[in-house]
Design an enzyme around this catalytic site. Structure first.
Site, PDB file in Angstrom:
ATOM      1  N   GLU A 174      85.124  43.592  30.173  1.00 39.56           N
ATOM      2  CA  GLU A 174      85.304  43.989  31.220  1.00 39.56           C
ATOM      3  C   GLU A 174      84.099  44.672  32.013  1.00 39.56           C
ATOM      4  OE1 GLU A 174      88.915  46.416  31.621  1.00 39.56           O
ATOM      5  OE2 GLU A 174      90.314  44.757  30.739  1.00 39.56           O
ATOM      6  N   GLU A 278      94.712  37.708  25.306  1.00 40.96           N
ATOM      7  CA  GLU A 278      95.397  38.833  25.432  1.00 40.96           C
ATOM      8  C   GLU A 278      96.809  38.193  26.331  1.00 40.96           C
ATOM      9  OE1 GLU A 278      93.675  42.414  27.039  1.00 40.96           O
ATOM     10  OE2 GLU A 278      91.975  41.923  25.935  1.00 40.96           O
TER      11      GLU A 278
END
Ligand code: XIL
Length: 367
Positions: A174, A278
């Site tokens: 991220e 994920e």
């Protein structure tokens, strides 16, 4: 009441209240009756690894059914939290690898692959590093030392054939975020910090696969394009990178399959490995339900099927695998993150029964 009786009650109450809150859930004594009975396991239905998340506590806890199911259906594991910077980098030049070691050694003993998650992530920076009083050069030396030490440490845990059990790391998670905490790396190391982290990781282990991981990479918006730009820059300046992790926290509507598929195409055209890293699927974003209805369960089944089919459009050599972010619905991080106890994002219900979602995903693998 006698003091000793009183103490006994207090200790028992404490034990009960602690037991429900951890990763391990000793209150569950599962004797699941799989409904409906799947015709095959996930791992034998896929020609790429199928993963799930673990914690060291859960791998040694009393809920043995978790491990039975993990070993039956999955062949890859990722630490949900135990191998993040905040958990491992406990002070300057000081590391705690105990939980990571337990996880990698479990994988070794059970023939599973480990995907490392995540060396650098803005949401898991230890406070001492956030508030580091040293110079920028000393800050950079700390991060460099951490990446090199951590990568080398886990590379040293080998299978009996001499291969590292841990095959890959999310080096940076991220980077493309507005989160204020992330700015510390830009400010103190420089705008090329991502590239530096990948280089340090490669210096520590020539073989480990290096991933960039992010969310919303399947959605409309510029993020996937930004990642492609970054990868192209890496290729130009010879920064090592092997793969892209698309987190895939999706829901029934968003992103729609066409958008998702277009973004997968954009990312796979880099030629790098693609990891759905994920995967989970919220079914109650509008918080309108208090129980999972048959119609939403079926919609979830269908979308999970389409996700598996979509993954198989990626050339075989680029399929790093699909990792689910949780086992039972009640284990999901989304319950806290979305502040909604009525979420059912995963493949197993609260008592480990197989959901329609599982059947859909399995159908997609076997399609
Ligand atoms: C989450 C865990 O599931 C939670 O237990 C923890 O409190 C916060 O982090 N994107 C990521 C993961 O890359 O590391 C996050 O995991 C979920 C979002």
């Amino acid at each position: 009441m006698k003091l000793t009786n009183c103490l006994t009650i207090i200790i028992a109450a404490l034990l009960i209240s602690c037991s429900g809150s951890g990763d391990d859930d000793p209150n569950v004594s599962p004797t699941p009756t799989p409904t409906p009975t799947p015709t095959a396991t996930l791992k034998e239905s896929a020609n790429f690894p199928i993963g799930n998340i673990v914690s060291a506590n859960r791998l040694s806890g009393t809920d043995t059914y978790f491990r039975t199911l993990l070993n039956k259906e999955f062949n890859s594991i990722t630490a949900e939290n135990d191998m993040k910077m905040g958990a491992m980098f406990v002070g300057p030049d000081t590391y705690d690898f105990s939980k990571g070691d337990a996880i990698v050694n479990y994988a070794k003993a059970n023939g599973l692959r480990v995907h490392g998650h995540a060396l650098v992530w803005h949401a898991s920076i230890p406070n001492w590093l956030k508030n580091y009083a040293g110079t920028d050069a000393e800050f950079e030396a700390q991060v460099k030392g951490y990446i090199k030490t951590t990568v080398a440490h886990f590379a040293a845990i080998k299978t009996t054939e001499g291969k590292s059990v841990l095959e890959s790391w999310d080096v940076v998670n991220e980077h493309f975020t507005n989160d204020a905490a992330a700015a510390v790396f830009n400010t103190r190391i420089g705008s090329d910090y991502v590239s530096k982290c990948f280089t340090w990781a490669r210096e520590a282990d020539a073989d480990v696969k290096l991933f960039y991981n992010d969310y919303n990479l399947g959605s409309t918006g510029s993020k996937a394009a930004q990642v492609v730009d970054m990868v192209n820059t890496f290729k130009t300046n010879l920064t090592p990178i092997d793969g892209i992790g698309m987190q895939m926290h999706i829901d029934l509507e968003y992103p729609d399959l066409t958008t998702l598929s277009n973004n997968v195409t954009m990312l796979k055209n880099t030629g790098l490995l693609i990891h759905f890293s994920e995967l989970d699927m919220s079914v109650n974003k509008d918080k309108s339900l208090t129980t999972l209805t048959a119609s939403r369960a079926n919609a979830q089944k269908e979308k999970y099927k389409q996700v598996a089919i979509l993954y198989k459009t990626i050339p075989e050599a680029q399929r790093f695998g699909i990792t689910f972010w949780g086992m039972r619905d009640t284990d999901s991080w989304l319950i806290n993150f979305l502040n909604n106890p009525n979420e059912w994002p995963l493949l197993f219900d609260s008592n480990y029964n197989y959901k329609q979602a599982f059947i859909g995903f399995l159908d997609g693998l076997n399609n």
